[in-house]
Design a protein around this motif. Sequence first.
Motif, PDB file in Angstrom:
ATOM      1  N   GLY A   1      32.218  41.872  41.024  1.00  0.00           N
ATOM      2  CA  GLY A   1      32.822  41.530  39.751  1.00  0.00           C
ATOM      3  C   GLY A   1      33.113  40.054  39.644  1.00  0.00           C
ATOM      4  O   GLY A   1      32.633  39.230  40.426  1.00  0.00           O
ATOM      5  N   ARG A   2      33.942  39.711  38.668  1.00  0.00           N
ATOM      6  CA  ARG A   2      34.231  38.293  38.436  1.00  0.00           C
ATOM      7  C   ARG A   2      35.360  37.781  39.324  1.00  0.00           C
ATOM      8  O   ARG A   2      35.580  36.573  39.408  1.00  0.00           O
ATOM      9  CB  ARG A   2      34.565  38.034  36.964  1.00  0.00           C
ATOM     10  CG  ARG A   2      35.803  38.743  36.463  1.00  0.00           C
ATOM     11  CD  ARG A   2      36.042  38.450  34.976  1.00  0.00           C
ATOM     12  NE  ARG A   2      36.237  37.042  34.733  1.00  0.00           N
ATOM     13  CZ  ARG A   2      37.413  36.417  34.811  1.00  0.00           C
ATOM     14  NH1 ARG A   2      38.501  37.083  35.188  1.00  0.00           N
ATOM     15  NH2 ARG A   2      37.511  35.133  34.543  1.00  0.00           N
ATOM     16  N   GLU A   3      36.106  38.667  39.992  1.00  0.00           N
ATOM     17  CA  GLU A   3      37.248  38.219  40.782  1.00  0.00           C
ATOM     18  C   GLU A   3      37.033  38.329  42.287  1.00  0.00           C
ATOM     19  O   GLU A   3      37.835  37.807  43.056  1.00  0.00           O
ATOM     20  CB  GLU A   3      38.496  39.017  40.390  1.00  0.00           C
ATOM     21  CG  GLU A   3      38.951  38.774  38.958  1.00  0.00           C
ATOM     22  CD  GLU A   3      40.224  39.524  38.635  1.00  0.00           C
ATOM     23  OE1 GLU A   3      41.191  38.880  38.187  1.00  0.00           O
ATOM     24  OE2 GLU A   3      40.256  40.753  38.834  1.00  0.00           O
TER      25      GLU A   3
ATOM     26  N   GLN B   1      42.339  46.219  38.220  1.00  0.00           N
ATOM     27  CA  GLN B   1      41.927  45.178  37.274  1.00  0.00           C
ATOM     28  C   GLN B   1      43.110  44.377  36.740  1.00  0.00           C
ATOM     29  O   GLN B   1      43.052  43.146  36.658  1.00  0.00           O
ATOM     30  CB  GLN B   1      41.190  45.833  36.095  1.00  0.00           C
ATOM     31  CG  GLN B   1      39.924  46.571  36.474  1.00  0.00           C
ATOM     32  CD  GLN B   1      39.480  47.524  35.377  1.00  0.00           C
ATOM     33  OE1 GLN B   1      40.076  47.583  34.301  1.00  0.00           O
ATOM     34  NE2 GLN B   1      38.446  48.290  35.640  1.00  0.00           N
TER      35      GLN B   1
ATOM     36  N   ASN C   1      31.077  35.282  41.979  1.00  0.00           N
ATOM     37  CA  ASN C   1      30.296  35.388  40.746  1.00  0.00           C
ATOM     38  C   ASN C   1      30.878  34.561  39.617  1.00  0.00           C
ATOM     39  O   ASN C   1      30.161  34.165  38.695  1.00  0.00           O
ATOM     40  CB  ASN C   1      30.211  36.856  40.301  1.00  0.00           C
ATOM     41  CG  ASN C   1      29.408  37.704  41.254  1.00  0.00           C
ATOM     42  OD1 ASN C   1      28.308  37.335  41.650  1.00  0.00           O
ATOM     43  ND2 ASN C   1      29.953  38.850  41.635  1.00  0.00           N
TER      44      ASN C   1
ATOM     45  N   ARG D   1      37.353  42.063  47.018  1.00  0.00           N
ATOM     46  CA  ARG D   1      37.569  42.075  45.577  1.00  0.00           C
ATOM     47  C   ARG D   1      38.845  42.862  45.311  1.00  0.00           C
ATOM     48  O   ARG D   1      39.244  43.716  46.110  1.00  0.00           O
ATOM     49  CB  ARG D   1      36.401  42.734  44.848  1.00  0.00           C
ATOM     50  CG  ARG D   1      36.214  44.209  45.187  1.00  0.00           C
ATOM     51  CD  ARG D   1      35.111  44.849  44.363  1.00  0.00           C
ATOM     52  NE  ARG D   1      34.922  46.244  44.723  1.00  0.00           N
ATOM     53  CZ  ARG D   1      35.667  47.252  44.274  1.00  0.00           C
ATOM     54  NH1 ARG D   1      36.653  46.997  43.431  1.00  0.00           N
ATOM     55  NH2 ARG D   1      35.426  48.499  44.646  1.00  0.00           N
TER      56      ARG D   1
END
Length: 709
Positions: free
Chosen positions: A108-110, A164, A130, A160
């Motif tokens: 993911g982005r984190e 969220q 990413n 990760r």
Amino acid sequence: MARTLGWIGLLCALWCAPARAEDGYDLWLRYQRLPAAQADRVAAAATGVVRDEDAAPVVAAQGELVRGLSGLTGRPVAAGSIGDGAIVIGTVRSPRIAALGLPLSGLGREGFVLRSMTIGGRRVTVIAANAPVGVLYGAFRLLRIVQTGRAIDRLAIVDRPRLQLRVLNHWDNPDRYVERGYAGQSLWDWQKLPGFADPRYTDYARANASIGINGAVLNNVNASPDMLTPAFLTRVEKLAAIFRPWGIRVYLSVRFSSPIEVGGLTTADPLDPKVAAWWRAKADEIHARIPDFGGFLVKASSEGQPGPGDYGRTHAQGANMLAAALKPHGGVVMWRAFVYAHDKPEDRAKQAYSEFQPLDGKFAGNVIVQVKNGPIDFQPREPFHPLFGAMPRTPLMMEVQVTKEYLGFATHLAYLGPMWEEALRSDTFRPRRGTTVADVLERPGGLTGMAGVANVGTDRNWSGSQFDQANWYAFGRMAWDPDARADAIARDWAAMTWGPGLADPVVAMMMPSRQAVVDYMMPLGLHHLFATGHHYGPGPWVDDLARADWNPVYYHKADRQGIGFDRTARGSDAVGQYAPVLAKRWGDPDTAPEDLLLWFHHVSWDRRMRSGRTLWAELVGRYDRGVATVAAMQRQWAALAGQVDPQRHGEVAQFLTIQRGEAQWWRDACIAYFAETSGRALPDGVVPPAHPLQWYKAVRTPHAPGNGR
């Protein structure tokens, strides 16, 4: 180049200030010099920090690494080119990072990869992700490794966040009063915003980023409608801009009746098209100012707050109307399940389940229901909330209280990591054995999250005491990984905050501290025995408040025969809201955990406990054990004099003295009351309370913080 130099100049202005006295302001990011041999090893493995991207979080990551490694090694670490010992940071947008073929898919982005590698024959450390915020999280992870004395020459970390939404809820009001706040005024100086941006705003965001927190609800759940006016939104916009480089989105608590109070409508009925249109326009207005605005937190139809119930509508209908307004912008609604309405239920512990469980599957996809860790209200010990596992088609996020409303305020040392771990690791037995609360939070295919009621304020040490910083830290770590262990988190925090050499004795104080509070306040499943309003000090005798469930006597139900709240099938049957296997186990006093015995059962004072003592003797023994644990913490801390800087050592010592006195107060007042109520003499060898019961009943503390206005 000018843009890059501007960022570096800003970072130096923020981070290269002269050294300050040890007052706790630096939190767990002190970056004090390591012992010489270790500093030499780190310096050889961290000679410079290389990036080729200008995204704000990547720039922040570089600046943090420069600052941290320079402090830890005692020698300058600067931005530079690739050489032996370089730290290379970046995202897959960087050709240099992309060429390494690192396992970034699925992160993911984190998420991030932190790895020791060879590039062009040179040994380097790579932090890759990413998206830019993942690089920032990776940088803080590397610094944690160094701070806690671990080697960095053979790194192979892929990580990760498991949840969220990792959000701090600020119960802060526009006038800077903080409800249940024990660390000074609100950080947000609305009167000076947006013209003056206090440097603490950046320091706050940086501290949150270091532990993976990615959201901040700026205002109280008992929300003022003024927060949605243009004047306040301009100020919120400024905070959002300050937080953005650190990966933090802003959220607002909203008052459900805002369309009436600031919108000029005559109703807030969620099924009225004019109301829905007003909220859509408001969401559009906010996102025009703050494109990455996170969404709304809502307390509705609870404790007198307006909500959909005022119009005969359900929580789902109210939440879904707001969700529709936010959906075009990617915003979410966090709808609180803490409800107790004007009607008086037979057992307040049952109300949230009764109202929400029938709505399972009826909430919109961008709604997440925010459920407290236990069914009453952040008590020192509760069973896990029965909604966890009972709403399989609805995303749930756990809400915990970082500020210690019910655990002695800022002056009592109470590390809450074990409390949250206890809840997160609880087996819900839904849909099957082994499904923990943490598993429920990680529900695949939908929103996930965890929220913490913030404990920060304008005190120099941020949280009101040095040790309360550990609870802020632990919340971030557990929101990132709900399966993280409280003792490991405590060890990292202690090493970073007090120094690696002090981790063992500090953790030895922290780990039993929450149980000590339970023991000297409300052992064996007792709960909500606090004095009225401010929840400061004991009040088990209180029985004159307007609602039955505002009175401590409602919860302990002590009489001549016994003590405890009967929540079995013979009583309120709150135990029936849990999975059948738990209902059977907890519904039998012989198999219920003794730590929850009086939560679920009204039992005789003469009941034989597992220790062999009667319940009365066991209860008194637990009160004594709690006081003794605080006395032991005092001795442990006194032994560290000379190993801890004088200012922080002196503050903690004074707070422990306060805690010792207040623990004794709790012990004496409760024993005096329960002895008179039960008609029983104290067990042999027990020191009697210092005063008669009427003395404790006469104590008044009207100006205790958190009493409201």
